[in-house]
Design a protein around this motif. Structure first.
Motif, PDB file in Angstrom:
ATOM      1  N   HIS A   1       0.822  -1.171  -0.016  1.00 51.76           N
ATOM      2  CA  HIS A   1      -0.142   0.174   0.186  1.00 51.76           C
ATOM      3  C   HIS A   1       0.803   1.232   0.015  1.00 51.76           C
ATOM      4  N   ILE A   2       1.792   1.297   0.671  1.00 51.74           N
ATOM      5  CA  ILE A   2       2.723   2.365   0.810  1.00 51.74           C
ATOM      6  C   ILE A   2       3.392   2.781  -0.558  1.00 51.74           C
ATOM      7  N   THR A   3       4.009   1.540  -1.262  1.00 52.53           N
ATOM      8  CA  THR A   3       4.686   1.687  -2.475  1.00 52.53           C
ATOM      9  C   THR A   3       3.849   2.085  -3.566  1.00 52.53           C
ATOM     10  N   SER A   4       2.607   1.607  -3.411  1.00 45.23           N
ATOM     11  CA  SER A   4       1.542   2.324  -4.508  1.00 45.23           C
ATOM     12  C   SER A   4       1.341   3.619  -4.458  1.00 45.23           C
ATOM     13  N   THR A   5       1.747   4.417  -3.437  1.00 48.60           N
ATOM     14  CA  THR A   5       1.544   5.874  -3.505  1.00 48.60           C
ATOM     15  C   THR A   5       2.853   6.340  -4.516  1.00 48.60           C
ATOM     16  N   TYR A   6       3.732   5.792  -4.535  1.00 48.39           N
ATOM     17  CA  TYR A   6       4.944   6.364  -5.144  1.00 48.39           C
ATOM     18  C   TYR A   6       5.178   5.938  -6.738  1.00 48.39           C
ATOM     19  N   GLY A   7       4.265   5.413  -7.326  1.00 43.19           N
ATOM     20  CA  GLY A   7       4.193   5.485  -8.815  1.00 43.19           C
ATOM     21  C   GLY A   7       4.351   3.943  -9.173  1.00 43.19           C
ATOM     22  N   ILE A   8       4.075   3.544 -10.650  1.00 42.61           N
ATOM     23  CA  ILE A   8       4.136   2.133 -10.960  1.00 42.61           C
ATOM     24  C   ILE A   8       5.598   1.508 -10.909  1.00 42.61           C
ATOM     25  N   VAL A   9       6.633   2.494 -11.216  1.00 37.18           N
ATOM     26  CA  VAL A   9       7.961   1.967 -10.941  1.00 37.18           C
ATOM     27  C   VAL A   9       8.375   1.461  -9.664  1.00 37.18           C
ATOM     28  N   VAL A  10       8.049   2.060  -8.661  1.00 35.88           N
ATOM     29  CA  VAL A  10       8.324   1.557  -7.303  1.00 35.88           C
ATOM     30  C   VAL A  10       7.377   0.407  -6.849  1.00 35.88           C
TER      31      VAL A  10
END
Length: 348
Positions: free
Chosen positions: A253-262
């Motif tokens: 969930h956290i990484t989903s807020t940083y864009g598709i690459v992350v």
């Protein structure tokens, strides 16, 4: 220490980290359960776990070297005596097999849910890579972790930096009730449980390297790396408490807020952490099952373990693992106490 010793020390440290860090850590569930739910006490608990990782992990490495142990069987025989060690070895083999099945099931679900690749194909591809890694013996495990672990650490550092620079409005501490020292017990439990799993690799690794300076430095590097990753991940999770508690994979969930690459990088790291745990478990299990004078990385033993785990993973193993984990935790506590308990003369 010369350049070769420094390189070996980092390989040991990365293998230590890769053995401990698995899908539970990558998902964020372990960090939430053992640390983040205790609020700011987590910043005291994580150093406790880190100290235990450094102290006990290094002892395992050194005892493996001193006992010339090709598997943890020699260590358990030394700590518990031959009769009790036989029972403990049997239980640990069952546990290692259970975690191996869980890792295969997890990687199948990861491929299916995120890459739309059939469950069985994802499992078979990972099994093949596991087989060829273990065929290289301990050097294969060292090499694999030397690649996987720096990527893990880089992602945790990235998440930490992004959390610092884009700090959301902090929520109130999670509404849980606990006594003043439960954070300490939880920190010890986390270290004990993971050290119990790591013994299957750390003991033969100590025998493989035999260089005391490298082993001590490697144990400390691994512990510091684990402590740093725990702190970074906890910080990112704590900023989103209590809302983050409703997610099954909070780190996703956290990484989903940083864009598709992350997001894609997170999937790669999650697979890497599952894979690093998988090769450690299969290697540790193989070292116990291999006949005397038969190489641990023997193809037949590895194939049999992976084939059995593949078939069991099709029907699911989560309930069995759920019931075994608490029992294994108690065994790990016993192992931790016996490793810390002073001896005269000390073995290492």
């Amino acid at each position: 220490m010369n350049q070769k010793q420094i390189q070996q020390a980092f390989q040991i440290g990365f293998t230590y980290i890769g053995t401990v860090v698995g899908a539970g850590f990558a998902s964020g569930q372990e960090i939430l359960k053992f640390f983040s739910v205790y609020g700011d006490w987590a910043y005291f608990g994580i150093p406790v776990s880190t100290i235990l990782f450094a102290w006990v992990g290094t002892k395992m490495l050194l005892m493996g070297a001193r006992l010339n142990a090709s598997s943890y069987r020699q260590l358990t025989a030394y700590l518990f005596g031959d009769r009790l060690a036989a029972m403990i070895d049997l239980f640990m083999m069952v546990m290692l097999f259970g975690v191996t099945v869980a890792m295969l099931a997890g990687v199948g679900a990861l491929f299916h849910e995120n890459l739309k690749i059939p469950f069985q194909l994802g499992v078979l591809l990972t099994m093949g890579l596991t087989y060829f890694t273990i065929r290289r013996g301990m050097s294969g495990i060292l090499t694999a972790n030397s690649i996987i672990v720096p990527i893990m650490i880089s992602l945790i550092c990235f998440i930490f930096v992004k959390s610092v620079s884009h700090t959301p409005v902090p929520a109130a501490s999670p509404p849980i009730e606990h006594s003043s020292w439960t954070w300490f017990a939880s920190s010890v439990a986390y270290a004990a449980f993971n050290l119990g799993l790591a013994v299957s690799v750390l003991v033969p690794l100590g025998n493989e390297i035999q260089d005391r300076k490298c082993l001590v430095a490697g144990g400390c590097i691994g512990a510091i790396g684990l402590g740093g990753m725990l702190l970074g991940a906890h910080f990112a999770l704590s900023l989103r408490l209590p809302d983050i508690l409703v997610y099954e994979v909070p780190m996703a969930h956290i990484t989903s807020t940083y864009g598709i690459v992350v997001q894609v990088l997170f999937i790669v790291v999650l697979w890497g952490e599952i894979f690093s745990t998988l090769i450690a478990n299969v290697y540790g299990l193989g070292s116990q099952l291999a006949p005397p004078r038969y190489p641990v990385n023997g193809s037949l033993v590895t194939v049999l373990i992976l084939t059995a785990a593949f078939f069991v993973s099709q029907v699911g193993f989560s309930n069995i693992v759920t019931y075994l984990y608490p029992v294994f935790g108690y065994l790990s506590f016993l192992l931790l106490i016996l490793l810390i308990w002073p001896r005269n003369p000390p073995l290492e």
